[in-house]
Design a protein around this motif. Structure first.
Motif, PDB file in Angstrom:
ATOM      1  N   UNK A  38       0.835  -1.188   0.000  1.00 56.33           N
ATOM      2  CA  UNK A  38       0.000   0.000   0.000  1.00 56.33           C
ATOM      3  C   UNK A  38       0.876   1.246   0.000  1.00 56.33           C
ATOM      4  N   UNK A  39       0.339   2.306  -0.544  1.00 60.81           N
ATOM      5  CA  UNK A  39       1.070   3.571  -0.673  1.00 60.81           C
ATOM      6  C   UNK A  39       1.262   4.217   0.692  1.00 60.81           C
ATOM      7  N   UNK A  40       2.437   4.763   0.886  1.00 58.00           N
ATOM      8  CA  UNK A  40       2.756   5.506   2.095  1.00 58.00           C
ATOM      9  C   UNK A  40       3.132   6.921   1.668  1.00 58.00           C
ATOM     10  N   UNK A  41       2.737   7.906   2.444  1.00 50.60           N
ATOM     11  CA  UNK A  41       2.982   9.315   2.101  1.00 50.60           C
ATOM     12  C   UNK A  41       4.475   9.633   1.988  1.00 50.60           C
ATOM     13  N   UNK A  42       5.335   8.852   2.632  1.00 46.88           N
ATOM     14  CA  UNK A  42       6.773   9.117   2.579  1.00 46.88           C
ATOM     15  C   UNK A  42       7.360   8.811   1.200  1.00 46.88           C
ATOM     16  N   UNK A  43       6.640   8.071   0.363  1.00 48.61           N
ATOM     17  CA  UNK A  43       7.122   7.762  -0.990  1.00 48.61           C
ATOM     18  C   UNK A  43       7.153   9.007  -1.865  1.00 48.61           C
ATOM     19  N   UNK A  44       6.439  10.034  -1.480  1.00 49.88           N
ATOM     20  CA  UNK A  44       6.431  11.273  -2.239  1.00 49.88           C
ATOM     21  C   UNK A  44       7.807  11.935  -2.207  1.00 49.88           C
ATOM     22  N   UNK A  45       8.591  11.663  -1.192  1.00 49.98           N
ATOM     23  CA  UNK A  45       9.931  12.242  -1.076  1.00 49.98           C
ATOM     24  C   UNK A  45      10.854  11.755  -2.192  1.00 49.98           C
ATOM     25  N   UNK A  46      10.582  10.596  -2.767  1.00 51.91           N
ATOM     26  CA  UNK A  46      11.367  10.094  -3.888  1.00 51.91           C
ATOM     27  C   UNK A  46      10.583  10.204  -5.194  1.00 51.91           C
ATOM     28  N   UNK A  47       9.518  11.000  -5.192  1.00 56.97           N
ATOM     29  CA  UNK A  47       8.822  11.329  -6.421  1.00 56.97           C
ATOM     30  C   UNK A  47       7.742  10.368  -6.858  1.00 56.97           C
TER      31      UNK A  47
END
Length: 126
Positions: A38-47
């Protein structure tokens, strides 16, 4: 002497037995027990953001638009894609990627709005 050195070819039955031994069989239970990440909001840090079904989201890279398999949603794999393909963005903050996601959502809404045919026009055409 050459007769002794020739290689014997196995019969069809022997071929089938050796193929069955070399490939491990998977039960239906093992195949259905795949881990869904599942998606985690911290993945946004790597785009990365997500797209698709909420039960089985697919990672979507914001910069190149590439969709990856659900199994690639492991943090190590996302970071590897980021560092190998887009290392020039390593100094960007999370806010930069958040702005990109917001602008892509706005573009998507704009295109849907402009490409949607109104009901009145549908009635006139039909």
């Amino acid at each position: 002497m050459l007769k002794d050195m020739k290689r014997k070819h196995p019969t069809n039955e022997e071929d089938q037995e050796s193929e069955n031994d070399s490939q491990p069989s998977k039960s239906k239970e093992e195949a259905s027990d795949k881990k869904i990440r599942h998606y985690d909001e911290s993945y946004l840090a790597v785009g990365f953001t997500w797209t698709g079904d909420e039960n089985c989201p697919l990672p979507l890279y914001i910069i190149c638009g590439r969709k990856l398999a659900n199994t690639a949603m492991a943090p190590v794999k996302l970071k590897r894609h980021f560092s190998t393909n887009h290392s020039y963005l390593s100094n960007k903050s999370v806010d930069y990627f958040r702005r990109l996601v917001d602008s892509q959502k706005k573009q998507r809404k704009f295109f849907e709005k402009t490409l949607t045919i109104s009901e009145r026009l549908k009635k006139l055409v039909i």
